[in-house]
Design a protein around this motif. Structure first.
Motif, PDB file in Angstrom:
ATOM      1  N   HIS A 239     -41.127  41.515  20.220  1.00 29.32           N
ATOM      2  CA  HIS A 239     -42.547  41.820  20.112  1.00 29.32           C
ATOM      3  C   HIS A 239     -43.275  41.265  21.328  1.00 29.32           C
ATOM      4  O   HIS A 239     -42.911  40.229  21.857  1.00 29.32           O
ATOM      5  CB  HIS A 239     -43.155  41.168  18.863  1.00 29.32           C
TER       6      HIS A 239
ATOM      7  N   ARG B 102     -39.030  40.518  12.265  1.00 26.99           N
ATOM      8  CA  ARG B 102     -39.836  41.584  11.690  1.00 26.99           C
ATOM      9  C   ARG B 102     -39.474  42.903  12.365  1.00 26.99           C
ATOM     10  O   ARG B 102     -38.876  42.919  13.431  1.00 26.99           O
ATOM     11  CB  ARG B 102     -41.338  41.302  11.907  1.00 26.99           C
TER      12      ARG B 102
ATOM     13  N   CYS C 228     -44.341  37.829  20.554  1.00 23.25           N
ATOM     14  CA  CYS C 228     -43.223  36.879  20.606  1.00 23.25           C
ATOM     15  C   CYS C 228     -42.839  36.602  22.058  1.00 23.25           C
ATOM     16  O   CYS C 228     -42.518  35.477  22.430  1.00 23.25           O
ATOM     17  CB  CYS C 228     -42.019  37.421  19.842  1.00 23.25           C
TER      18      CYS C 228
ATOM     19  N   CYS D 148     -36.917  42.337  15.511  1.00 23.61           N
ATOM     20  CA  CYS D 148     -37.127  41.361  16.575  1.00 23.61           C
ATOM     21  C   CYS D 148     -36.151  40.196  16.440  1.00 23.61           C
ATOM     22  O   CYS D 148     -36.019  39.621  15.363  1.00 23.61           O
ATOM     23  CB  CYS D 148     -38.565  40.860  16.493  1.00 23.61           C
TER      24      CYS D 148
ATOM     25  N   ILE E 276     -36.503  37.357  17.494  1.00 23.92           N
ATOM     26  CA  ILE E 276     -37.255  36.116  17.372  1.00 23.92           C
ATOM     27  C   ILE E 276     -37.796  35.933  15.963  1.00 23.92           C
ATOM     28  O   ILE E 276     -37.497  34.957  15.294  1.00 23.92           O
ATOM     29  CB  ILE E 276     -38.428  36.072  18.393  1.00 23.92           C
TER      30      ILE E 276
END
Ligand SMILES: [Zn+2]
Ligand SMILES: [Zn+2]
Length: 103
Positions: free
Chosen positions: A45, A18, A48, A13, A15
């Motif tokens: 995600h 992960r 996110c 991700c 952001i």
């Protein structure tokens, strides 16, 4: 030995950094809107993605936060990232935004 335990990692991700697992825990977001010459949407995600749209308006996203680096530099986003880092990659908190009707 459940079948669902095999998760397909589709990337990381932009952001929260992960893993992203294929399925309903990921969404696509246009960091750069089409009107600004944006190309494809990118996977982030779902949790996110929800955070991005609850924090920024469409015009803020288009004008300023059209880059993952800028999005994560926001103090509220930093707090969110610290919190989300401890969660499973497929974590999605239904209470974050949809507190209308329970299904
Ligand atoms: Zn979006
Ligand atoms: Zn994420």
């Amino acid at each position: 030995m459940k079948k669902e335990e095999t998760n397909t990692v589709i990337g990381f991700c932009p952001i929260c950094d992960r893993e992203m697992w294929k399925g309903s825990s990921v969404n696509k977001h246009h960091f750069l809107p089409k009107c600004k010459g944006g190309k494809d949407s990118e996977f982030v995600h779902r949790v996110c993605h929800t955070k991005i749209h609850s924090l920024f308006t469409e015009s803020e996203l288009a004008k300023e936060y059209n880059d993952p680096e800028k999005v994560v530099s926001h103090p509220e986003m930093q707090k969110f990232i610290l919190w989300i880092k401890k969660k499973e990659p497929d974590f999605y908190d239904r209470t974050v935004k949809h507190n209308r009707k329970k299904k």
